[in-house]
Structures are given as structure tokens and as C-alpha cells.
Design an enzyme around this catalytic site. Structure first.
Site, short mmCIF file in Angstrom:
data_model
loop_
_atom_site.label_atom_id
_atom_site.label_comp_id
_atom_site.label_asym_id
_atom_site.label_seq_id
_atom_site.Cartn_x
_atom_site.Cartn_y
_atom_site.Cartn_z
N ASP A 53 14.94 10.56 9.57
CA ASP A 53 14.34 9.49 8.48
C ASP A 53 14.84 7.87 9.03
O ASP A 53 16.09 8.04 9.71
CB ASP A 53 15.05 9.88 7.08
CG ASP A 53 14.01 11.11 6.49
OD1 ASP A 53 12.92 11.30 7.06
OD2 ASP A 53 14.57 11.78 5.63
N TYR A 111 23.39 19.64 11.72
CA TYR A 111 23.28 18.35 11.15
C TYR A 111 24.90 18.27 10.56
O TYR A 111 25.47 19.15 9.99
CB TYR A 111 22.37 18.08 10.06
CG TYR A 111 21.08 18.07 10.52
CD1 TYR A 111 20.62 16.74 10.67
CD2 TYR A 111 20.36 18.91 10.53
CE1 TYR A 111 19.03 16.41 11.09
CE2 TYR A 111 18.86 18.81 11.23
CZ TYR A 111 18.14 17.75 11.29
OH TYR A 111 17.04 17.40 11.79
#
Length: 246
Positions: A53, A111
Site C-alpha cells: 500500500d 512482514y
């Protein structure tokens, strides 16, 4: 025709995400494709392991592209580094077999999310962490992680409203470590839904601060209702650490 695998590091702070956008040149994919097209002399498209994003960073994003260029990879890497913005670095280039696909062949992703947990914000960490001032119970948060790990329908922990594709994912592990005021969350799994890591992090923070109960996790899994989970933490604390392949 060659198939070349790229490992890329970038600071996503000033970009609108990974994916190329027709109305903007502020994307990671678009910046790299522009230089590769100039370098090879033909329109070149790169395939990323997944989208990140706007504002999200990466230490180990992976992409691949096909080309007829016979340029030496070291020379190609040097040209990319010298011509891309300084906040996008091609760390490695490798020739791979023709069928390699950076997205479809990925077996796991990791992540990281960073939270600055102190009353006073940090001037230096603000671009790479989320300031959360409330006192946190890390033991309770780690207990909540045990409920989240495993195979579940994570739609309630994502930005998706509906999906024709399966929203069942397997989360292999979540770890929480603290170093001073900085809290480091690590998430490992084969794939993740849109904003899933950010919603999971927000949910764990709200459980740690007492704004949500651990049982709320079961309720989100049972109902799939996003509003029963925690906040969506902002993108600047999120890093794609690595993508793994067999």
C-alpha cells in the site's frame, strides 16, 4: 528470452504504493519499469510478489521480468541503482528459469510492523513506526497471538468487504519483541489479505491496552465483521521483510 528475478528495497513514504497507476508516476513498479524500458529499448513490465500500500516499505520485495537484453546483470544493477530515486534500491538481480513467477511461486512472506510505545512521539521514528501512547500488556498480546495463528477466515481482519475468492489464510507465526520504546511485530504466512497485517496489529494493540478483550478475536472469526476488530494502523510502520521460494 531471459527471465530475471529482482530483489528490491524501498522507502514507500512518498509513493502511492507498489502497483503502477495510469494517472501517477509515484509508484514503485512504475519507476522501475520506466528505467528498464529505457535500458532494454523495449516496453518492459515487472511482476511483483504482491502489492504494498501507499506508504508501506520493503526490505525484500521480489519481482521478475522477461527481456531479450543480454546485458550483464552487474552492469544492469548499477544502471538501475544510479538512475532510480535513492529511496528505491535493486539489491540483487538473478537469471531464473522461464517458469519462475514472483507471485505464484512464493511459498511464504514475512512482514514487520513497528510501534513507538511512549507518551512522547519520536522525531526520528515517526516515518517508520506508529506512535501508540497507551500502556500495553505484552503478555496479553502474546496470548492473543496464539488465537490468531493457524488457518482461519481472516476477512474480518482485512479491508475486504466481500470476495469471490477464498479469504481463508494460514498465519504461521506472530512474534512481539520490545527494545526500549520500540515494539516489533513479525508476521509470517504464505499470503495475506488487503491490510490484514495492519488490522491484526491494531487489534493486538487494542487488546494490549484493554480496549478489546481477547475473546473479540473469536467473535471476528465467527462473524467476519470488520468493526468488531481493532483499528487499522497506518502504513508507515509496515515493512515487507522477505519473500521465500522453494
Amino acid at each position: 528470452m531471459r527471465n530475471i528475478k529482482m530483489t528490491i528495497e524501498y522507502d514507500g513514504g512518498r509513493y502511492q504504493g507498489w502497483q503502477r497507476l495510469g494517472h501517477s508516476d509515484k509508484t514503485i513498479q512504475g519507476k522501475i519499469e520506466h528505467i528498464l524500458t529505457q535500458l532494454t529499448g523495449t516496453e518492459t513490465e515487472i511482476i511483483g510478489s504482491g502489492r504494498t500500500d501507499a506508504g508501506t516499505h520493503a526490505r525484500g520485495q521480489v519481482a521478475n521480468f522477461k527481456t531479450n537484453s543480454d546485458m550483464d546483470l552487474n552492469a544492469m544493477q548499477e544502471i538501475l541503482i544510479n538512475n532510480l530515486p535513492q529511496d528505491i534500491i535493486v539489491k540483487k538481480l538473478e537469471d531464473v528459469h522461464d517458469r519462475f513467477h514472483s507471485r505464484y511461486n512464493a511459498t511464504s512472506k514475512q512482514y514487520s510492523y513497528y510501534v513507538w510505545n511512549q507518551t512522547i512521539p519520536s522525531a526520528f521514528e515517526r516515518g517508520y513506526s506508529f506512535h501508540y501512547a497507551e500502556e500495553l500488556d505484552l503478555d496479553k498480546m502474546r496470548e492473543a497471538c496464539d488465537k490468531l495463528v493457524g488457518k482461519h477466515d481472516f476477512i474480518g481482519f482485512s479491508a475486504l468487504k466481500k470476495s469471490k475468492k477464498s479469504t481463508v489464510r494460514t498465519l504461521d507465526s506472530i512474534t512481539i519483541e520490545q527494545e526500549g520504546s520500540l515494539i516489533h511485530f513479525t508476521f509470517k504466512g504464505k499470503s495475506f489479505l488487503h491490510k490484514m497485517v495492519r488490522v491484526l496489529t491494531g487489534t493486538l494493540l487494542e487488546i494490549g491496552s484493554g480496549n478489546l478483550s481477547i475473546d473479540s478475536i473469536d467473535e471476528v472469526f465467527e462473524t467476519g465483521v470488520r468493526s468488531k476488530a481493532g483499528l487499522t494502523v497506518p502504513a508507515q510502520g509496515l515493512f515487507l521483510d522477505e519473500v521465500t521460494y522453494d
